[in-house]
Write a protein that holds these residues in place. Structure first.
Motif, PDB file in Angstrom:
ATOM      1  N   TYR A 135     -16.679  32.302 -16.190  1.00  0.00           N
ATOM      2  CA  TYR A 135     -18.190  32.083 -16.188  1.00  0.00           C
ATOM      3  C   TYR A 135     -18.851  33.123 -15.106  1.00  0.00           C
ATOM      4  CZ  TYR A 135     -22.197  29.473 -15.352  1.00  0.00           C
ATOM      5  OH  TYR A 135     -23.935  29.220 -14.917  1.00  0.00           O
ATOM      6  N   GLN A 136     -20.014  33.368 -15.358  1.00  0.00           N
ATOM      7  CA  GLN A 136     -20.646  34.285 -14.501  1.00  0.00           C
ATOM      8  C   GLN A 136     -22.215  33.808 -14.445  1.00  0.00           C
ATOM      9  OE1 GLN A 136     -22.419  38.689 -14.964  1.00  0.00           O
ATOM     10  NE2 GLN A 136     -20.371  38.738 -14.011  1.00  0.00           N
ATOM     11  N   HIS A 137     -22.825  33.759 -13.059  1.00  0.00           N
ATOM     12  CA  HIS A 137     -24.072  33.354 -13.150  1.00  0.00           C
ATOM     13  C   HIS A 137     -24.762  34.276 -11.993  1.00  0.00           C
ATOM     14  CE1 HIS A 137     -27.644  31.175 -11.095  1.00  0.00           C
ATOM     15  NE2 HIS A 137     -27.754  30.668 -12.329  1.00  0.00           N
ATOM     16  N   GLY A 138     -26.170  34.780 -12.231  1.00  0.00           N
ATOM     17  CA  GLY A 138     -26.847  35.535 -11.352  1.00  0.00           C
ATOM     18  C   GLY A 138     -28.267  35.276 -11.407  1.00  0.00           C
ATOM     19  N   SER A 139     -29.025  35.610 -10.229  1.00  0.00           N
ATOM     20  CA  SER A 139     -30.500  35.026 -10.217  1.00  0.00           C
ATOM     21  C   SER A 139     -31.134  36.496 -10.315  1.00  0.00           C
ATOM     22  CB  SER A 139     -30.775  34.596  -8.897  1.00  0.00           C
ATOM     23  OG  SER A 139     -29.956  33.391  -8.560  1.00  0.00           O
ATOM     24  N   ASP A 140     -32.466  36.355 -10.771  1.00  0.00           N
ATOM     25  CA  ASP A 140     -33.429  37.362 -11.274  1.00  0.00           C
ATOM     26  C   ASP A 140     -34.557  37.130 -11.024  1.00  0.00           C
ATOM     27  OD1 ASP A 140     -34.598  39.817 -12.494  1.00  0.00           O
ATOM     28  OD2 ASP A 140     -32.403  40.205 -12.987  1.00  0.00           O
TER      29      ASP A 140
ATOM     30  N   LYS B  63     -35.149  41.872  -4.914  1.00  0.00           N
ATOM     31  CA  LYS B  63     -34.867  40.769  -5.781  1.00  0.00           C
ATOM     32  C   LYS B  63     -35.832  40.903  -7.134  1.00  0.00           C
ATOM     33  CE  LYS B  63     -33.706  37.330  -2.361  1.00  0.00           C
ATOM     34  NZ  LYS B  63     -33.856  35.968  -2.053  1.00  0.00           N
ATOM     35  N   THR B  64     -36.875  41.606  -7.055  1.00  0.00           N
ATOM     36  CA  THR B  64     -37.674  41.974  -8.112  1.00  0.00           C
ATOM     37  C   THR B  64     -37.548  43.216  -8.764  1.00  0.00           C
ATOM     38  OG1 THR B  64     -39.531  43.158  -6.817  1.00  0.00           O
ATOM     39  CG2 THR B  64     -39.772  41.009  -6.883  1.00  0.00           C
ATOM     40  N   VAL B  65     -36.511  43.715  -8.486  1.00  0.00           N
ATOM     41  CA  VAL B  65     -35.811  44.912  -9.507  1.00  0.00           C
ATOM     42  C   VAL B  65     -34.591  44.661  -9.999  1.00  0.00           C
ATOM     43  CG1 VAL B  65     -35.616  47.377  -9.278  1.00  0.00           C
ATOM     44  CG2 VAL B  65     -37.421  46.417  -7.985  1.00  0.00           C
ATOM     45  N   ASN B  66     -33.626  43.947  -9.171  1.00  0.00           N
ATOM     46  CA  ASN B  66     -32.201  43.792  -9.583  1.00  0.00           C
ATOM     47  C   ASN B  66     -31.605  42.233  -9.640  1.00  0.00           C
ATOM     48  OD1 ASN B  66     -31.466  46.692  -9.456  1.00  0.00           O
ATOM     49  ND2 ASN B  66     -32.367  46.250  -7.360  1.00  0.00           N
ATOM     50  N   THR B  67     -30.934  42.213 -10.656  1.00  0.00           N
ATOM     51  CA  THR B  67     -29.958  40.720 -10.470  1.00  0.00           C
ATOM     52  C   THR B  67     -29.283  40.725  -9.344  1.00  0.00           C
ATOM     53  OG1 THR B  67     -29.802  40.957 -13.052  1.00  0.00           O
ATOM     54  CG2 THR B  67     -28.493  39.308 -11.947  1.00  0.00           C
ATOM     55  N   TYR B  68     -29.069  39.595  -8.561  1.00  0.00           N
ATOM     56  CA  TYR B  68     -28.655  39.535  -7.351  1.00  0.00           C
ATOM     57  C   TYR B  68     -27.810  38.125  -7.252  1.00  0.00           C
ATOM     58  CZ  TYR B  68     -32.769  36.363  -6.255  1.00  0.00           C
ATOM     59  OH  TYR B  68     -33.411  35.370  -6.441  1.00  0.00           O
ATOM     60  N   ASN B  69     -27.090  37.844  -6.081  1.00  0.00           N
ATOM     61  CA  ASN B  69     -26.199  36.753  -6.083  1.00  0.00           C
ATOM     62  C   ASN B  69     -25.316  36.315  -7.228  1.00  0.00           C
ATOM     63  OD1 ASN B  69     -27.032  36.250  -3.314  1.00  0.00           O
ATOM     64  ND2 ASN B  69     -28.403  34.841  -3.736  1.00  0.00           N
ATOM     65  N   ILE B  70     -24.551  37.458  -7.706  1.00  0.00           N
ATOM     66  CA  ILE B  70     -24.027  37.363  -8.994  1.00  0.00           C
ATOM     67  C   ILE B  70     -22.530  36.776  -8.535  1.00  0.00           C
ATOM     68  CG2 ILE B  70     -23.069  38.448 -10.951  1.00  0.00           C
ATOM     69  CD1 ILE B  70     -24.979  40.530 -10.456  1.00  0.00           C
ATOM     70  N   TRP B  71     -22.221  35.675  -9.005  1.00  0.00           N
ATOM     71  CA  TRP B  71     -20.940  34.894  -8.778  1.00  0.00           C
ATOM     72  C   TRP B  71     -20.016  34.769 -10.224  1.00  0.00           C
ATOM     73  CZ3 TRP B  71     -19.040  33.416  -4.130  1.00  0.00           C
ATOM     74  CH2 TRP B  71     -19.898  33.251  -3.077  1.00  0.00           C
ATOM     75  N   GLU B  72     -18.899  34.970 -10.018  1.00  0.00           N
ATOM     76  CA  GLU B  72     -17.784  34.699 -11.196  1.00  0.00           C
ATOM     77  C   GLU B  72     -16.803  34.312 -10.988  1.00  0.00           C
ATOM     78  OE1 GLU B  72     -16.580  38.882 -12.776  1.00  0.00           O
ATOM     79  OE2 GLU B  72     -18.416  39.367 -11.419  1.00  0.00           O
ATOM     80  N   ALA B  73     -16.176  33.315 -12.001  1.00  0.00           N
ATOM     81  CA  ALA B  73     -14.829  33.060 -11.871  1.00  0.00           C
ATOM     82  C   ALA B  73     -14.209  32.867 -13.182  1.00  0.00           C
ATOM     83  CB  ALA B  73     -15.096  31.499 -11.370  1.00  0.00           C
TER      84      ALA B  73
ATOM     85  N   ASN C 233     -32.733  32.996 -14.362  1.00  0.00           N
ATOM     86  CA  ASN C 233     -31.338  32.835 -14.097  1.00  0.00           C
ATOM     87  C   ASN C 233     -30.738  33.570 -15.466  1.00  0.00           C
ATOM     88  OD1 ASN C 233     -31.037  31.234 -11.797  1.00  0.00           O
ATOM     89  ND2 ASN C 233     -31.975  29.811 -13.146  1.00  0.00           N
ATOM     90  N   ILE C 234     -29.441  34.278 -15.193  1.00  0.00           N
ATOM     91  CA  ILE C 234     -28.624  34.912 -16.182  1.00  0.00           C
ATOM     92  C   ILE C 234     -27.252  34.174 -16.096  1.00  0.00           C
ATOM     93  CG2 ILE C 234     -27.644  36.991 -17.158  1.00  0.00           C
ATOM     94  CD1 ILE C 234     -30.045  38.432 -15.780  1.00  0.00           C
ATOM     95  N   ALA C 235     -26.803  33.702 -17.305  1.00  0.00           N
ATOM     96  CA  ALA C 235     -25.629  33.136 -17.051  1.00  0.00           C
ATOM     97  C   ALA C 235     -24.574  33.686 -18.574  1.00  0.00           C
ATOM     98  CB  ALA C 235     -25.778  31.437 -17.102  1.00  0.00           C
ATOM     99  N   SER C 236     -23.492  33.818 -18.063  1.00  0.00           N
ATOM    100  CA  SER C 236     -22.437  34.368 -19.160  1.00  0.00           C
ATOM    101  C   SER C 236     -21.213  33.623 -18.902  1.00  0.00           C
ATOM    102  CB  SER C 236     -22.006  35.633 -18.917  1.00  0.00           C
ATOM    103  OG  SER C 236     -23.527  36.572 -18.994  1.00  0.00           O
ATOM    104  N   ALA C 237     -20.495  33.489 -20.099  1.00  0.00           N
ATOM    105  CA  ALA C 237     -19.447  32.375 -20.302  1.00  0.00           C
ATOM    106  C   ALA C 237     -18.440  33.285 -21.350  1.00  0.00           C
ATOM    107  CB  ALA C 237     -19.392  31.173 -20.602  1.00  0.00           C
ATOM    108  N   SER C 238     -17.155  33.253 -21.244  1.00  0.00           N
ATOM    109  CA  SER C 238     -16.047  33.847 -22.265  1.00  0.00           C
ATOM    110  C   SER C 238     -14.821  32.993 -22.305  1.00  0.00           C
ATOM    111  CB  SER C 238     -15.949  35.225 -22.187  1.00  0.00           C
ATOM    112  OG  SER C 238     -15.055  35.494 -20.918  1.00  0.00           O
ATOM    113  N   ALA C 239     -14.213  33.171 -23.307  1.00  0.00           N
ATOM    114  CA  ALA C 239     -12.821  32.504 -23.428  1.00  0.00           C
ATOM    115  C   ALA C 239     -12.305  33.174 -24.496  1.00  0.00           C
ATOM    116  CB  ALA C 239     -12.975  31.103 -23.888  1.00  0.00           C
ATOM    117  N   GLY C 240     -10.844  33.449 -24.323  1.00  0.00           N
ATOM    118  CA  GLY C 240     -10.162  34.139 -25.147  1.00  0.00           C
ATOM    119  C   GLY C 240      -8.568  33.645 -25.381  1.00  0.00           C
ATOM    120  N   LEU C 241      -8.027  33.848 -26.360  1.00  0.00           N
ATOM    121  CA  LEU C 241      -6.569  33.533 -26.748  1.00  0.00           C
ATOM    122  C   LEU C 241      -5.720  34.505 -27.410  1.00  0.00           C
ATOM    123  CD1 LEU C 241      -4.429  31.353 -26.783  1.00  0.00           C
ATOM    124  CD2 LEU C 241      -5.416  30.452 -28.700  1.00  0.00           C
ATOM    125  N   ASN C 242      -4.464  34.899 -26.675  1.00  0.00           N
ATOM    126  CA  ASN C 242      -3.616  35.700 -27.466  1.00  0.00           C
ATOM    127  C   ASN C 242      -2.372  34.971 -27.786  1.00  0.00           C
ATOM    128  OD1 ASN C 242      -4.269  39.305 -26.430  1.00  0.00           O
ATOM    129  ND2 ASN C 242      -5.272  37.854 -27.635  1.00  0.00           N
TER     130      ASN C 242
END
Length: 367
Positions: free
Chosen positions: A220-225, A191-201, A231-240
């Protein structure tokens, strides 16, 4: 998200306990792709170069259908141009039901990458996930976001669920990755080297309304570090939007890390957007797009704000099924608000790290 993934996994597992005799043993077929590019670049860092870039993968795929209608398959992807020790890119098994959806187990990208939406492009470089550094150097390791996707879980070992398209239009997916170095059967990660428990939807709508194609998604994505931030959190949205061969669209992505101040080992906060338009008629295609990415807060860089910009005018021509020609002219720029090393100006002054023009031509094969 956790309930969706676990519940869907359980439903597919229950399907396996019914009448589950396979019609025949799985036989692997061969498919894949190869692209070969030649281009010339002229950048501020004094590089005027002709470069050749190759990318090849050979895929071994196969599946069988059980008597209860459940399909089970495997996908093994062999790198054809690997310079690293990892010769297999992705390797996973999947279980799919027309009623319950698809379960993926193994080294594969997460749903934040598999069912997302960003700017359309037909050119060789593209604007989202650009391979710009093949042609224009990034002299100081600029960390600005080059994609809007929530792709932090990479193709590490994970379990993913993707639903069937409900009503032919709406689809959801979820992925769980134990750790960001969990690939190819590695043991437990620190846990002190890598991001872990990464969830995304991801939620996706892909349909046609009044003759206009509409594709939009949100992820949306969330991981612990424990490597220096919490914590690391990412979100995105797109439209075509698509009509009569035209596609207009783009997307926005945001990454936030709640870091501990002054830590040298750090991921930075950032955001990015891209927009583009394409037109395809018969074998011909043309597109114009741009991407702008920003990151900030890296203590290794005195907290400088880093920027990445690219724009491309791209063309494509389909020679035959599985054979495409592409050409594109791109502008690429890596920038910091404060220079730490003099590339073309004095240290401590606002200055482009590097920028340049690229002309790429290539042949793209799929088999």
């Amino acid at each position: 998200m956790k309930k969706i993934l676990l519940g869907s996994t359980a439903l597919l597992a229950l399907s396996l306990t019914g009448t589950a005799q396979a019609a025949e043993k799985i036989k692997l077929g061969v498919s894949g792709y190869m692209w070969q590019e030649i281009g010339i670049s002229d950048s501020r860092a004094g590089q005027t170069t002709v470069n050749l870039v190759s990318n090849t993968e050979v895929h071994f795929k196969g599946s069988t259908t059980l008597d209860n209608g459940l399909e089970i398959g495997a996908d093994i992807q062999l790198e054809g141009n690997s310079q690293a020790a990892d010769q297999i890119d992705e390797s996973y098994a999947w279980i799919e039901s027309k009623t319950w959806g698809k379960l993926i187990l193994g080294t594969e990208n997460g749903v934040g990458d598999l069912i997302t939406t960003h700017a359309p492009s037909v050119g060789p470089m593209g604007v989202d996930g650009s391979n710009a550094t093949y042609w224009v150097s990034n002299p100081s390791g600029n960390n600005a976001l080059t994609t809007i996707d929530v792709a932090g879980s990479g193709d590490h070992e994970k379990v993913s669920y993707i639903s069937p398209k409900l009503g032919g239009a709406f689809q959801v997916g979820a992925s769980y990755t134990p750790a960001s170095d969990a690939e190819d059967g590695k043991g437990p990660s620190s846990k002190t080297v890598n991001t872990y428990n990464i969830w995304e939807a991801t939620a996706l709508i892909d349909t046609t309304i009044a003759g206009v194609g509409v594709r939009t998604s949100a992820s949306y994505q969330h991981g612990s570090d424990d490597t220096g931030f919490d914590n690391i959190a990412s979100a995105s949205a797109g439209l075509n939007l698509s009509y009569a061969g035209f596609t207009l669209g783009g997307g926005y992505g945001r990454t936030i890390s709640s870091n501990r101040a002054g830590t040298a080992n750090n991921l930075v906060n950032g955001w990015a957007y891209n927009v583009g338009i394409s037109y395809v008629t018969g074998p011909y295609g043309v597109s114009l797009g741009m991407h702008h990415g920003v990151s900030s807060g890296d203590p290794n860089d005195a907290g400088a704000q880093e920027k990445f910009d690219t724009a491309e005018l791209g063309f494509s021509y389909k020679l035959s099924d599985g054979v495409d020609l592409k050409s594109g002219v791109s502008y690429v720029r890596f920038e910091e608000d404060v220079e730490l090393t003099a590339t073309s100006g004095a240290v401590g002054t606002p200055e482009y790290e590097n920028d340049g023009w690229v002309w790429i031509n290539g042949i793209y094969l799929s088999f």
